[in-house]
Design a protein around this motif. Structure first.
Motif, PDB file in Angstrom:
ATOM      1  N   ALA A 132       0.817  -1.221   0.000  1.00  0.00           N
ATOM      2  CA  ALA A 132       0.000   0.000   0.000  1.00  0.00           C
ATOM      3  C   ALA A 132       0.847   1.265   0.000  1.00  0.00           C
ATOM      4  CB  ALA A 132      -0.925  -0.003   1.216  1.00  0.00           C
ATOM      5  N   TYR A 133       2.058   1.169   0.523  1.00  0.00           N
ATOM      6  CA  TYR A 133       2.909   2.352   0.667  1.00  0.00           C
ATOM      7  C   TYR A 133       3.229   2.984  -0.682  1.00  0.00           C
ATOM      8  CZ  TYR A 133       6.641   5.378   2.353  1.00  0.00           C
ATOM      9  OH  TYR A 133       7.419   6.465   2.648  1.00  0.00           O
ATOM     10  N   GLN A 134       3.136   2.196  -1.752  1.00  0.00           N
ATOM     11  CA  GLN A 134       3.380   2.731  -3.098  1.00  0.00           C
ATOM     12  C   GLN A 134       2.326   3.767  -3.483  1.00  0.00           C
ATOM     13  OE1 GLN A 134       3.284  -0.266  -6.141  1.00  0.00           O
ATOM     14  NE2 GLN A 134       3.837   1.130  -7.794  1.00  0.00           N
ATOM     15  N   TYR A 135       1.146   3.656  -2.887  1.00  0.00           N
ATOM     16  CA  TYR A 135       0.023   4.494  -3.311  1.00  0.00           C
ATOM     17  C   TYR A 135      -0.387   5.549  -2.287  1.00  0.00           C
ATOM     18  CZ  TYR A 135      -0.463   0.602  -6.573  1.00  0.00           C
ATOM     19  OH  TYR A 135      -0.217  -0.370  -7.519  1.00  0.00           O
ATOM     20  N   THR A 136      -0.015   5.361  -1.037  1.00  0.00           N
ATOM     21  CA  THR A 136      -0.496   6.283  -0.009  1.00  0.00           C
ATOM     22  C   THR A 136       0.419   6.260   1.202  1.00  0.00           C
ATOM     23  OG1 THR A 136      -2.423   6.847   1.346  1.00  0.00           O
ATOM     24  CG2 THR A 136      -1.942   4.517   1.078  1.00  0.00           C
ATOM     25  N   SER A 137       0.287   7.260   2.058  1.00  0.00           N
ATOM     26  CA  SER A 137       1.004   7.243   3.329  1.00  0.00           C
ATOM     27  C   SER A 137       0.300   6.256   4.259  1.00  0.00           C
ATOM     28  CB  SER A 137       1.014   8.638   3.957  1.00  0.00           C
ATOM     29  OG  SER A 137      -0.304   9.119   4.135  1.00  0.00           O
ATOM     30  N   PHE A 172       9.658 -10.909   5.408  1.00  0.00           N
ATOM     31  CA  PHE A 172      10.390  -9.694   5.762  1.00  0.00           C
ATOM     32  C   PHE A 172      11.220  -9.187   4.586  1.00  0.00           C
ATOM     33  CE2 PHE A 172       9.851 -10.567  10.415  1.00  0.00           C
ATOM     34  CZ  PHE A 172       9.340  -9.314  10.736  1.00  0.00           C
ATOM     35  N   LEU A 173      11.893 -10.104   3.908  1.00  0.00           N
ATOM     36  CA  LEU A 173      12.712  -9.713   2.763  1.00  0.00           C
ATOM     37  C   LEU A 173      11.854  -9.148   1.640  1.00  0.00           C
ATOM     38  CD1 LEU A 173      15.232 -12.707   2.662  1.00  0.00           C
ATOM     39  CD2 LEU A 173      15.731 -10.338   3.303  1.00  0.00           C
ATOM     40  N   LEU A 174      10.676  -9.740   1.419  1.00  0.00           N
ATOM     41  CA  LEU A 174       9.769  -9.236   0.400  1.00  0.00           C
ATOM     42  C   LEU A 174       9.329  -7.814   0.741  1.00  0.00           C
ATOM     43  CD1 LEU A 174       8.257 -10.022  -2.210  1.00  0.00           C
ATOM     44  CD2 LEU A 174       6.363 -10.798  -0.762  1.00  0.00           C
ATOM     45  N   SER A 175       9.043  -7.573   2.008  1.00  0.00           N
ATOM     46  CA  SER A 175       8.648  -6.233   2.444  1.00  0.00           C
ATOM     47  C   SER A 175       9.781  -5.238   2.245  1.00  0.00           C
ATOM     48  CB  SER A 175       8.249  -6.254   3.931  1.00  0.00           C
ATOM     49  OG  SER A 175       7.146  -7.082   4.149  1.00  0.00           O
ATOM     50  N   ILE A 176      10.989  -5.656   2.596  1.00  0.00           N
ATOM     51  CA  ILE A 176      12.152  -4.785   2.413  1.00  0.00           C
ATOM     52  C   ILE A 176      12.342  -4.455   0.934  1.00  0.00           C
ATOM     53  CG2 ILE A 176      14.680  -4.696   2.561  1.00  0.00           C
ATOM     54  CD1 ILE A 176      14.424  -6.364   5.145  1.00  0.00           C
ATOM     55  N   GLY A 177      12.206  -5.491   0.091  1.00  0.00           N
ATOM     56  CA  GLY A 177      12.337  -5.269  -1.347  1.00  0.00           C
ATOM     57  C   GLY A 177      11.308  -4.287  -1.870  1.00  0.00           C
ATOM     58  N   LEU A 178      10.074  -4.383  -1.366  1.00  0.00           N
ATOM     59  CA  LEU A 178       9.025  -3.450  -1.790  1.00  0.00           C
ATOM     60  C   LEU A 178       9.352  -2.027  -1.369  1.00  0.00           C
ATOM     61  CD1 LEU A 178       5.862  -5.598  -0.900  1.00  0.00           C
ATOM     62  CD2 LEU A 178       6.547  -4.862  -3.195  1.00  0.00           C
ATOM     63  N   PHE A 179       9.764  -1.839  -0.118  1.00  0.00           N
ATOM     64  CA  PHE A 179      10.078  -0.492   0.366  1.00  0.00           C
ATOM     65  C   PHE A 179      11.272   0.111  -0.385  1.00  0.00           C
ATOM     66  CE2 PHE A 179       7.813  -1.713   4.396  1.00  0.00           C
ATOM     67  CZ  PHE A 179       6.841  -0.727   4.321  1.00  0.00           C
ATOM     68  N   ILE A 180      12.295  -0.704  -0.616  1.00  0.00           N
ATOM     69  CA  ILE A 180      13.457  -0.220  -1.356  1.00  0.00           C
ATOM     70  C   ILE A 180      13.072   0.216  -2.749  1.00  0.00           C
ATOM     71  CG2 ILE A 180      15.676  -0.868  -2.406  1.00  0.00           C
ATOM     72  CD1 ILE A 180      16.191  -2.662  -0.015  1.00  0.00           C
ATOM     73  N   SER A 181      12.212  -0.556  -3.406  1.00  0.00           N
ATOM     74  CA  SER A 181      11.810  -0.248  -4.787  1.00  0.00           C
ATOM     75  C   SER A 181      11.051   1.072  -4.867  1.00  0.00           C
ATOM     76  CB  SER A 181      10.940  -1.389  -5.340  1.00  0.00           C
ATOM     77  OG  SER A 181       9.696  -1.449  -4.662  1.00  0.00           O
ATOM     78  N   TYR A 182      10.384   1.476  -3.766  1.00  0.00           N
ATOM     79  CA  TYR A 182       9.637   2.734  -3.788  1.00  0.00           C
ATOM     80  C   TYR A 182      10.571   3.937  -3.642  1.00  0.00           C
ATOM     81  CZ  TYR A 182       5.773  -0.446  -2.728  1.00  0.00           C
ATOM     82  OH  TYR A 182       4.857  -1.479  -2.748  1.00  0.00           O
ATOM     83  N   PHE A 183      11.714   3.713  -2.983  1.00  0.00           N
ATOM     84  CA  PHE A 183      12.623   4.840  -2.715  1.00  0.00           C
ATOM     85  C   PHE A 183      13.690   4.992  -3.799  1.00  0.00           C
ATOM     86  CE2 PHE A 183      11.089   4.005   1.658  1.00  0.00           C
ATOM     87  CZ  PHE A 183      10.636   5.285   1.959  1.00  0.00           C
ATOM     88  N   LEU A 184      13.928   3.935  -4.575  1.00  0.00           N
ATOM     89  CA  LEU A 184      14.993   3.988  -5.580  1.00  0.00           C
ATOM     90  C   LEU A 184      14.440   4.022  -7.000  1.00  0.00           C
ATOM     91  CD1 LEU A 184      17.552   1.460  -4.059  1.00  0.00           C
ATOM     92  CD2 LEU A 184      17.533   3.949  -3.861  1.00  0.00           C
TER      93      LEU A 184
END
Length: 307
Positions: free
Chosen positions: A41-46, A295-307
């Motif tokens: 969800a973080y990709q679309y909203t706070s 956890f790794l999948l979540s980290i990958g998702l968050f990283i992809s939003y910032f990079l």
């Protein structure tokens, strides 16, 4: 379900009795899906952290209540004894009254309902209907005249309700919509949650067969069930790889491959083993695979939003 003729496990004391009753190794199936859905969800909203923590707590409480229903009904049906191997056995080994376990399970469901009301007030009342189905499934897993746990559909049911549905609810309450990507990314987590149950049923295969259960592990046989577990792991990693290759997901999601050694350990831990106590490390590794992968999948998702 945990019935085997092995030396009795020493009873726990104090708070450890209650901690054991929650079956902590299964709680990964409660928090990983909420984390994944929120990360998507973080990709679309706070992130609305009130909703996140309410959903996380409700999910963990429902998972714990399901475990307690399991504990209670396995005792009532005579499937648990003081010689049982596994994380359960608070009633038969530690002297907790059966009615206490059942009442506590219903109390946890009640708290989940209150949390659900808050979640619905902040999102949609359709969540109430879906959440109710989830709690009913948790009860019917080992309760009712024909428990789901006694059939070949336990893995499918747990993967669907504790994986796909919780991920999508966690995503929806943050965004108020569902995407195809959110559905596709939920699949490998659903498979891994199902694998936790399959690992449990592989360990309990002989005792389950003696007591008339017809789990997937029994229908497949021990060796084929282990191969099926291996296949579930392979499909989970292959699914993420395919999402990346078809540009549906970021290459950062391939970070999940760091959890492969734990999946390998889980499969190897079952091979050649016949006694339940020997398979406990493999069961633990299966649950840890889901945790680390998630956890790794979540980290990958968050990283992809910032990079």
């Amino acid at each position: 379900m945990e019935m085997h003729t092995t030396p009795a496990i020493q009873p726990e004391k104090g708070w450890r009795v209650w901690w054991r009753l929650t079956r902590p190794h299964t709680l990964t199936a409660g928090f990983v899906p909420v984390l994944i859905g929120t990360a998507l969800a973080y990709q679309y909203t706070s992130i609305h952290f009130g909703l996140f923590f309410a959903m996380l707590l409700a999910s963990l409480l429902i998972q714990t209540a399901t475990n307690m229903f399991n504990e209670y009904f396995d005792y009532v049906r005579g499937l648990d004894t003081e010689h049982s191997v596994g994380i359960g056995g608070a009633i038969v080994r530690n002297g907790i009254k059966p009615k206490t376990v059942l009442s506590l399970a219903f109390a946890l469901c009640g708290i989940s309902v209150l949390l659900g009301v808050y979640i619905c007030m902040q999102s949609s009342w359709w969540i109430a209907a879906i959440g109710t189905l989830g709690m009913i499934a948790g009860y019917l897993y080992t309760g009712g005249p024909k428990p789901i746990a006694y059939t070949p559909f336990g893995e499918l049911t747990s993967g669907l309700f504790m994986g796909l549905i919780i991920i999508l609810i966690s995503f929806y309450i943050q965004t108020e919509f569902i995407t195809t990507t959110s559905v596709l990314i939920s699949i490998p987590i659903s498979i891994l949650i199902g694998s936790i149950l399959l690992a449990n049923n592989i360990r309990d295969l002989d005792g389950d067969k003696e007591n008339g259960r017809k789990t997937l592990a029994i229908l497949l046989g021990r060796e084929n069930a282990i191969r099926f577990l291996q296949g579930m792991f392979i499909v989970s990693y292959a699914w993420v790889t395919a999402l990346v290759l078809f540009q549906i997901a970021s290459p950062w999601l391939l970070i999940v491959f760091l959890s492969v050694p734990k999946a390998v350990k889980a499969v190897k831990g079952f091979i050649g083993k016949t006694k339940p106590i020997q398979m406990m490390p493999a069961m633990k590794a299966t649950a840890q695979t889901n945790t680390i992968f998630g956890f790794l999948l979540s980290i990958g998702l968050f990283i992809s939003y910032f990079l």
